[in-house]
Structure formats: structure tokens, C-alpha cells
Design a protein around this motif. Sequence first.
Motif, PDB file in Angstrom:
ATOM      1  N   PHE A 275       0.844  -1.186   0.000  1.00  0.00           N
ATOM      2  CA  PHE A 275       0.000   0.000   0.000  1.00  0.00           C
ATOM      3  C   PHE A 275       0.883   1.241   0.000  1.00  0.00           C
ATOM      4  N   GLY A 276       0.856   1.993  -1.088  1.00  0.00           N
ATOM      5  CA  GLY A 276       1.688   3.178  -1.230  1.00  0.00           C
ATOM      6  C   GLY A 276       2.885   2.912  -2.121  1.00  0.00           C
ATOM      7  N   ALA A 277       3.321   3.943  -2.854  1.00  0.00           N
ATOM      8  CA  ALA A 277       4.414   3.778  -3.807  1.00  0.00           C
ATOM      9  C   ALA A 277       5.725   3.410  -3.121  1.00  0.00           C
ATOM     10  N   GLU A 278       6.053   4.090  -2.021  1.00  0.00           N
ATOM     11  CA  GLU A 278       7.318   3.806  -1.326  1.00  0.00           C
ATOM     12  C   GLU A 278       7.303   2.414  -0.712  1.00  0.00           C
ATOM     13  N   ASN A 279       6.202   2.045  -0.078  1.00  0.00           N
ATOM     14  CA  ASN A 279       6.098   0.694   0.493  1.00  0.00           C
ATOM     15  C   ASN A 279       6.222  -0.373  -0.588  1.00  0.00           C
ATOM     16  N   THR A 280       5.589  -0.131  -1.727  1.00  0.00           N
ATOM     17  CA  THR A 280       5.650  -1.092  -2.832  1.00  0.00           C
ATOM     18  C   THR A 280       7.078  -1.263  -3.322  1.00  0.00           C
ATOM     19  N   ALA A 281       7.781  -0.154  -3.531  1.00  0.00           N
ATOM     20  CA  ALA A 281       9.161  -0.214  -4.004  1.00  0.00           C
ATOM     21  C   ALA A 281      10.052  -0.958  -3.011  1.00  0.00           C
ATOM     22  N   GLU A 282       9.904  -0.654  -1.723  1.00  0.00           N
ATOM     23  CA  GLU A 282      10.710  -1.317  -0.695  1.00  0.00           C
ATOM     24  C   GLU A 282      10.429  -2.822  -0.668  1.00  0.00           C
ATOM     25  N   SER A 283       9.166  -3.187  -0.769  1.00  0.00           N
ATOM     26  CA  SER A 283       8.800  -4.599  -0.719  1.00  0.00           C
ATOM     27  C   SER A 283       9.354  -5.362  -1.918  1.00  0.00           C
ATOM     28  N   LEU A 284       9.264  -4.776  -3.106  1.00  0.00           N
ATOM     29  CA  LEU A 284       9.800  -5.440  -4.299  1.00  0.00           C
ATOM     30  C   LEU A 284      11.307  -5.638  -4.180  1.00  0.00           C
ATOM     31  N   ARG A 285      12.000  -4.653  -3.620  1.00  0.00           N
ATOM     32  CA  ARG A 285      13.460  -4.774  -3.445  1.00  0.00           C
ATOM     33  C   ARG A 285      13.800  -5.866  -2.429  1.00  0.00           C
ATOM     34  N   LYS A 286      13.007  -5.985  -1.358  1.00  0.00           N
ATOM     35  CA  LYS A 286      13.242  -7.032  -0.361  1.00  0.00           C
ATOM     36  C   LYS A 286      13.091  -8.413  -0.984  1.00  0.00           C
ATOM     37  N   ILE A 287      12.077  -8.560  -1.833  1.00  0.00           N
ATOM     38  CA  ILE A 287      11.845  -9.848  -2.489  1.00  0.00           C
ATOM     39  C   ILE A 287      12.990 -10.176  -3.432  1.00  0.00           C
ATOM     40  N   ALA A 288      13.411  -9.195  -4.211  1.00  0.00           N
ATOM     41  CA  ALA A 288      14.520  -9.404  -5.150  1.00  0.00           C
ATOM     42  C   ALA A 288      15.796  -9.784  -4.408  1.00  0.00           C
ATOM     43  N   ALA A 289      16.036  -9.130  -3.266  1.00  0.00           N
ATOM     44  CA  ALA A 289      17.241  -9.423  -2.481  1.00  0.00           C
ATOM     45  C   ALA A 289      17.210 -10.862  -1.964  1.00  0.00           C
ATOM     46  N   PHE A 290      16.034 -11.357  -1.603  1.00  0.00           N
ATOM     47  CA  PHE A 290      15.933 -12.738  -1.113  1.00  0.00           C
ATOM     48  C   PHE A 290      16.410 -13.725  -2.176  1.00  0.00           C
ATOM     49  N   TYR A 291      16.011 -13.512  -3.417  1.00  0.00           N
ATOM     50  CA  TYR A 291      16.382 -14.444  -4.484  1.00  0.00           C
ATOM     51  C   TYR A 291      17.855 -14.329  -4.857  1.00  0.00           C
ATOM     52  N   GLY A 292      18.466 -13.171  -4.617  1.00  0.00           N
ATOM     53  CA  GLY A 292      19.899 -13.015  -4.877  1.00  0.00           C
ATOM     54  C   GLY A 292      20.300 -13.207  -6.322  1.00  0.00           C
ATOM     55  N   ASP A 293      19.397 -12.896  -7.228  1.00  0.00           N
ATOM     56  CA  ASP A 293      19.653 -13.063  -8.662  1.00  0.00           C
ATOM     57  C   ASP A 293      19.820 -11.686  -9.291  1.00  0.00           C
ATOM     58  N   GLU A 294      20.936 -11.457  -9.956  1.00  0.00           N
ATOM     59  CA  GLU A 294      21.234 -10.131 -10.514  1.00  0.00           C
ATOM     60  C   GLU A 294      20.219  -9.724 -11.578  1.00  0.00           C
ATOM     61  N   GLU A 295      19.753 -10.677 -12.370  1.00  0.00           N
ATOM     62  CA  GLU A 295      18.768 -10.346 -13.395  1.00  0.00           C
ATOM     63  C   GLU A 295      17.445  -9.930 -12.754  1.00  0.00           C
ATOM     64  N   ILE A 296      17.053 -10.599 -11.671  1.00  0.00           N
ATOM     65  CA  ILE A 296      15.833 -10.213 -10.956  1.00  0.00           C
ATOM     66  C   ILE A 296      15.988  -8.814 -10.376  1.00  0.00           C
ATOM     67  N   ARG A 297      17.156  -8.518  -9.818  1.00  0.00           N
ATOM     68  CA  ARG A 297      17.399  -7.173  -9.281  1.00  0.00           C
ATOM     69  C   ARG A 297      17.304  -6.118 -10.384  1.00  0.00           C
ATOM     70  N   ARG A 298      17.880  -6.403 -11.532  1.00  0.00           N
ATOM     71  CA  ARG A 298      17.862  -5.434 -12.640  1.00  0.00           C
ATOM     72  C   ARG A 298      16.429  -5.172 -13.094  1.00  0.00           C
ATOM     73  N   ARG A 299      15.655  -6.229 -13.252  1.00  0.00           N
ATOM     74  CA  ARG A 299      14.265  -6.073 -13.676  1.00  0.00           C
ATOM     75  C   ARG A 299      13.449  -5.309 -12.626  1.00  0.00           C
ATOM     76  N   THR A 300      13.745  -5.579 -11.350  1.00  0.00           N
ATOM     77  CA  THR A 300      13.029  -4.910 -10.269  1.00  0.00           C
ATOM     78  C   THR A 300      13.270  -3.406 -10.297  1.00  0.00           C
ATOM     79  N   GLU A 301      14.537  -3.008 -10.428  1.00  0.00           N
ATOM     80  CA  GLU A 301      14.857  -1.587 -10.442  1.00  0.00           C
ATOM     81  C   GLU A 301      14.266  -0.897 -11.671  1.00  0.00           C
ATOM     82  N   ALA A 302      14.262  -1.586 -12.797  1.00  0.00           N
ATOM     83  CA  ALA A 302      13.678  -1.006 -14.010  1.00  0.00           C
ATOM     84  C   ALA A 302      12.173  -0.797 -13.823  1.00  0.00           C
TER      85      ALA A 302
END
Length: 459
Positions: A275-302
Motif C-alpha cells: 500500500f503506497g508507492a514507497e512501500n511497494t518499491a521497498e517490498s519489491l526490493r526485499k523480495i529481489a534481495a531474497f532471491y539473490g539473482d542479478e537479473e531479478i534485481r535489474r528487472r526490479t529496479e527497471a
Amino acid sequence: MNTDCTVSTNALIEERQDSIQTKGKNKGHISCTSDSLAGAVSQRACVYCGARVVLNPVTDAVHLVHGPIGCATYTWDIRGSLSSGSEMYRNSFSTDMKERDIIFGGEQKLAACIDEIVAKYNPPAVFVYSTCVVGVIGDDLISVCKEAALRHGIDVIPVESSGFKSGNKVVGYRAAAEALMKLIKPTEGQVIEPTKKLNFLGEYNLGGEMWVVKRYLQEMGIEINVAFTGDSTVAALKQAPGACLNLVQCTGSMHYVASQLEKVYGIPYLDVNFFGAENTAESLRKIAAFYGDEEIRRRTEALIERETARIRPVLLKYKEKLAGKRAAIYVGGAYKAAALIRQLKELGVEIVVTGTQTGKKEEYENLSSLLSDGAILVDDANPAEIEKFLREMQVDVMAGGVKERVLAYKLGVGFIDHNHDRKECLAGFEGAVNFAREVYTTACSPVWKHLKAPQEVRL
């Protein structure tokens, strides 16, 4: 704009004094998590309702209420949850207990109802909810369900949500959690293969919100295994042990399930908030960090960069119009309250009152840290208290549930619907825009100047 006002936070009822605090004034912990008086009118819903709101979005299951017809009516189509398949969950079944059943017992009637439902609808599972009356007369719900499951070869799961054992909705969450754990337990010899998919706990697909998050995750290269319980099916829930991660959004209703999934199946969990743009961005980054995959991180930031750039001009436009407005929040859980505080602050709105029905001490401490001095915190408020604080704190807009809407309107206060039966999507980047639009539409409506007395209008 004149914001000077004399504020009294004294409770209207002496016993409520410890459940109300003023940020920067009161010391110590707020009194919370105490049971409301069973059978009395309270802002909190009953134990049965707590269980029903968690389980109701299981789309293809039958939800059978063992109790008087009023209990089933009260929770009929209780969620604004959307389905991509079955609509069975929109029905409400009841044993419709009468005086005779209360005197002589309702077990035979319950067994007959299960037989009739199975014969007519052939569901993959039946959740059977106990209510206050059942708890008083002592019907053996567990035995009836066990015999029915053997008789029909499907899951017939008792949900032990009788009232009078507690006046706290959270107990109903626990009853629903235990029912879910029974449902997903693999049968003897069954093997659930591990996957790289994740489970999304505490997401009920209100207004299609789960589908929004699912689209984000797919763009990142991650799949949702099953949501608990938005747009879920019995078959999908049974695959839950195969996930590699659990996301927990509604902490009140799903932390127990997450802890049990970790204990029994070794699946870790992350707390998230979409709920909220900042919360959404933080949550997506946390999920990407869990997987530890550089391609997932790149797609997340994009994804985050694109969506943030798209909505930023819209949010700034609303922020300019909302600057200086004062808000009150009263919702069911603390995770939702925290998200609302952050969203409203992003829009330039000052939060002067915050309360929940089911918050815990540590959650109230977190909420307090997000507020300015002078803001009021209240646990399990009653309507008289809410009215008192809306008036004294000169509130312009309130975010709450269905019970607070009419009260706010009567006082000439704008209202944002954040109830569990809403149909508007408020999650993700799209939801942030929808939320901002709703806040602006209600807080800045010209109608309020015609409803308030001249001395109550702040220029």
C-alpha cells in the motif's frame, strides 16, 4: 489556516483511559489486546467474523455457518475479493439453528446440511464455522466434520470460531489459520515438490490487488504459488508447502500461518506492504534481495523506476491540493494503519489521530514513531471517542472501515474507504494513484462548507 485548538484526550469512560495516548505526553505502553465483552457491541468484530474474513476468499470452497441465520447473513459476501474462476465463495450457507436445535442439539442438522451441500454442489472442501450458540450448547463440531469427510471423501474442516470464549477478533484469525494448516497438510505418502515460487499471505485480492502484485512479480521473473487466500482454490492451497518463500502482508491474520509454515515446512517469510508507492518499491526490493539473482534485481529496479516516474507527476498534483489537511485513521490492523500514515504523509497530510482494533504494544510503538507530537493513539475505540477526536482535532478526512463512514459524514468529515468489502484497488503503484485521488475527492469536496457550522469551518 488556524490549527490552534484545545485538545482533551480524556476517555469518556474511565476504564478507557489507558487505551488512549497522546504522542509526546503519555509515557509507557498503551493498553491493548484486551478482550471486549463477549456479546456486547464493540468496534471489534466477533471471533467468527475474524475467521470468516480470512477464509472466505477461497473461491471454490463451501462456507457453512453452524448457527442462527443472522451469523451467515452478517458475513455474506463479506470481502471485496475478486475471483478468476469459481464464484462458490459468494454464497453463504447456514444450518439456520432454531430454538429446538439449541435445546436438543444441532449435530444431526449439521450432518444433514453437509450431505445436502455435497450432493448439490460437489465442492472440493467445506469449511464449517462454529458460532456463539454452538459454543454454548457444546455441539461436537470436530466429530461431525470428521465423519462427513470420511463419508464423502473430501476435506470437511471445522473452524472453531465460537464466541463467548473471547471478545477479540484476533482469536478468529487463529481459528482460520489452524483450519488452513489442516487443509494444506499433505496426505500420507504425498510429496509436494519444492519450487522457486512464493506464497503471498494476508492478500485477499480486494479490487484485484493480488493480480497487480502478481504482474509486478512476473515482470521481475518470480511466480506466485498461491495467495492466502485471495483468488485461491483448495487445490492451489494444498501446494503451499512447495514454496521457497512466504510474503506476509496482513500481519494480524497471517503471522501465525507464516510461523507454522516455517516451523513445519522450513519456508522462511518476509513482511511486505504494497500500500503506497514507497512501500511497494521497498517490498519489491526485499523480495529481489531474497532471491539473490542479478537479473531479478535489474528487472526490479527497471520496474520501480518506470512506475515511479509514471505516477510522480500525478501524486505531486494531489499533494499541492492536500497540503495542510488533517487526517484520522481507524482501521482493523496496525500494518494497514502504518501504510496509511506513510501514504498520507507522502501527500502532505498531517495525521492527528490513529487507532486500530487489533494492534499490539510493539505495533503501537511503531505507529507512534511515525507520528508528530500531539497526535492521538487509540486502541479499540468506541464511536463516542471517535466523534470526540474528530471534532477536537479538527479532522478534514478520515480513513476507516464501514462502521466509521456514516459518523464521519455526519460530522462533515471526508471519508476514505479502506474496509475489507471495498471494490477499489489500492495496492501497488496504480493503487497509490487511486488512493490519492480518493483522498483529494473527499477531503476537498465543496460540500463540507455547506454542512459545517460557520465556526467549525477553517479557512
